[in-house]
Design a protein around this motif. Structure first.
Motif, short mmCIF file in Angstrom:
data_model
loop_
_atom_site.label_atom_id
_atom_site.label_comp_id
_atom_site.label_asym_id
_atom_site.label_seq_id
_atom_site.Cartn_x
_atom_site.Cartn_y
_atom_site.Cartn_z
N LYS A 142 75.91 8.96 36.12
CA LYS A 142 76.85 9.48 35.13
C LYS A 142 77.94 8.46 34.84
CE LYS A 142 76.21 14.34 36.45
NZ LYS A 142 75.15 14.10 37.44
N GLN B 75 76.34 3.31 29.31
CA GLN B 75 77.09 4.05 30.34
C GLN B 75 78.52 3.53 30.45
OE1 GLN B 75 76.44 2.96 34.33
NE2 GLN B 75 76.83 4.98 35.19
N TRP C 61 68.15 7.95 37.29
CA TRP C 61 68.33 8.05 35.84
C TRP C 61 67.52 9.23 35.28
CZ3 TRP C 61 71.72 5.77 32.69
CH2 TRP C 61 72.37 4.60 33.11
N ASN D 78 66.69 11.93 36.66
CA ASN D 78 67.21 13.23 37.09
C ASN D 78 68.67 13.47 36.71
OD1 ASN D 78 65.13 14.75 38.95
ND2 ASN D 78 64.93 12.57 39.44
N GLY D 79 69.25 12.52 35.97
CA GLY D 79 70.61 12.71 35.51
C GLY D 79 71.68 12.53 36.57
#
Length: 477
Positions: free
Chosen positions: A139, A207, A133, A135-136
């Motif tokens: 998705k 999300q 999360w 570090n992205g």
């Protein structure tokens, strides 16, 4: 030759993430364990023996690829570890926090059996996904192709959300209907923040919304609404969970101050969101300044006693009719509760309550364990002449949950149920005898674990996709 990153359980001792001191953590509802640092996570993951028959994986309801993502973590390949973890588990950061690992993966770790101390699987799982999360890497689903089929899911708990995620990844239109104002079910309103902080749940809900899942909140499904949902969608998943509290039949049970665990925990969790909660603000569901007695020995009882401590109860006691070794709740949670000041009265069962209009005590039977019953567990027996009264200002009944009468509630007498009131559904698929209607999670199993609900949701989604002749999407981003 590359250095072997694994099999270090002989040289390196088991170390959990740092646990906040009980005197500090009982003052708030934040999670009690800190996060691993990168080096410590790699070190602890490297203790895995990479055994040929991974009992940790076998005893995980989701059959997570635990040895593989431990190896990747030990090698510093965290994004790959996350992708592998997410491939079998829709919510690994949640399971890492609340699964009873001591009864599942960690309890069956081979090096634990050999006396070296289990690999800290849950803590590493939490670390992997929290890092993802940050570090992205996590998705929203982006289906390769949108499909015409739609699925309605009744219940926004872990099972319903897991099914929604899998279906949406395959391009299916998904609408989730839930009676509460926030999605998450017991993840949101049943489990306290010191085990699962609510932003962890809400970011998963967000999300799913970003993925295109539609949520219809404050929707208490009755006969008319069920008929409309059934007519609108190509398939319906019933994922309501079980919220009807088991009760006691004994003198004084109707006195004020005797409350259901679900009401108590929901009020506390709503306060954590900043909601105005009349029952809490009035003092009814607030343990501050009270002598609290919780009846029960499961995980819900552990949540209640630890919540009462944090609300400022003057004393908190837990009555359980069997001994410590035979209680159903997590031993790890019992230890945490004791550190925080909870007193456990083992081999104790209520026989009634004292008080005029409001409870002021619990009449207690002292028990002993007798002969085993059909399940093999020793049956509690009353010790005559050993009764006493436990003083109490607030009594919380944490006796477990039963299913609501869904055939009547939904106006669907043909919806098949068992003699326990749970919905009859096929193993693995969740299909019921009603065409296009599936059921998953606790409403099928009875009160069970979050991880089993996730497993059911994923299996049911796969069955529906096969029915639609739709390809299964890869779960990892």
């Amino acid at each position: 030759m590359a250095k072997q990153p694994m099999l270090k359980f002989v040289q390196i001792e088991r170390t959990m993430p740092e646990k906040r001191d009980a005197s500090l953590r009982k003052e708030d509802f934040h999670e009690i364990y800190a996060e691993y640092a990168k080096a410590k996570a790699e070190e602890q993951a490297s203790r895995c023996s990479q055994c040929g028959v991974p009992y940790c994986q076998t005893h995980c309801p989701l059959h997570n690829n635990i040895p593989d993502w431990l190896r990747l973590t030990a090698s510093g390949r965290l994004e790959e570890a996350y992708e592998l973890s997410q491939a079998t588990n829709t919510f690994p950061e949640i399971c890492g926090r609340i699964c009873p690992q001591d009864r599942l993966c960690e309890g069956n770790c081979v090096i634990e059996q050999s006396g070296h101390g289990t690999v800290t699987i849950g803590a590493v799982e939490k670390y992997i996904t929290d890092t993802a999360w940050e570090n992205g890497w996590v998705k929203p689903a982006a289906p390769a192709q949108e499909r015409d089929e739609s699925v309605g899911i009744i219940g926004a708990g872990p099972g319903g959300l897991a099914a929604a995620d899998m279906l949406r990844r395959a391009g299916i239109k998904v609408t989730v209907y839930d009676r509460y104002d926030r999605a998450g079910g017991l993840l949101t309103y049943g489990i306290p923040g010191f085990k699962l902080e609510k932003d962890v749940v809400m970011r998963r809900v967000e999300q799913l919304e970003q993925s295109g899942v539609e949520f219809v909140q404050d929707c208490d499904v009755d006969a008319d609404i069920f008929a409309a949902i059934h007519a609108e969608h190509d398939a319906v998943i019933v994922a309501t969970g079980v919220y009807k509290s088991r009760d006691l039949a004994m003198p004084g049970v109707g006195l004020d101050g005797i409350e259901r665990a679900i009401d108590y925990l929901t009020a506390s969790n709503r306060k954590s969101f900043g909601d105005a909660v009349e029952e809490f603000d009035s003092g009814r569901l607030n343990a501050e300044g009270k002598r609290v007695v919780v009846i029960g020995g499961g995980d819900t009882a552990m949540d209640c006693v630890r919540t009462a401590i944090r609300q400022g109860a003057t004393s908190v006691k837990c009555l359980y009719r069997r001994d410590r070794a035979n209680m159903p709740g997590s031993q790890r949670e019992v230890a945490n509760a004791e550190e925080e000041g909870v007193v456990f009265e083992w081999l104790s069962a209520p026989k009634g309550f004292t008080g005029e209009d409001r409870v002021n005590g619990v009449m207690v039977h002292k028990m002993r364990l007798g002969q085993p019953d059909a399940s093999g567990r020793q049956m509690p027996e009353v010790i005559e002449g050993a009764d006493y009264v436990e003083e109490a200002d607030l009594v919380i009944k944490a006796l477990g949950f039963e299913p609501e009468d869904l055939p009547t509630l939904f106006g669907q007498p043909e919806l098949p149920v068992t003699r326990w009131g749970t919905v009859k559904a096929q193993f693995q698929t969740g299909a019921t005898e009603m065409d296009g209607v599936y059921a998953i999670g606790d409403i099928v199993r009875g009160a069970s674990l979050v991880v089993w609900a996730i497993r059911d949701g994923r299996d049911c989604a796969q069955a529906i996709l096969e029915r639609f002749d739709a390809p299964m999407a890869v779960a990892a981003e």
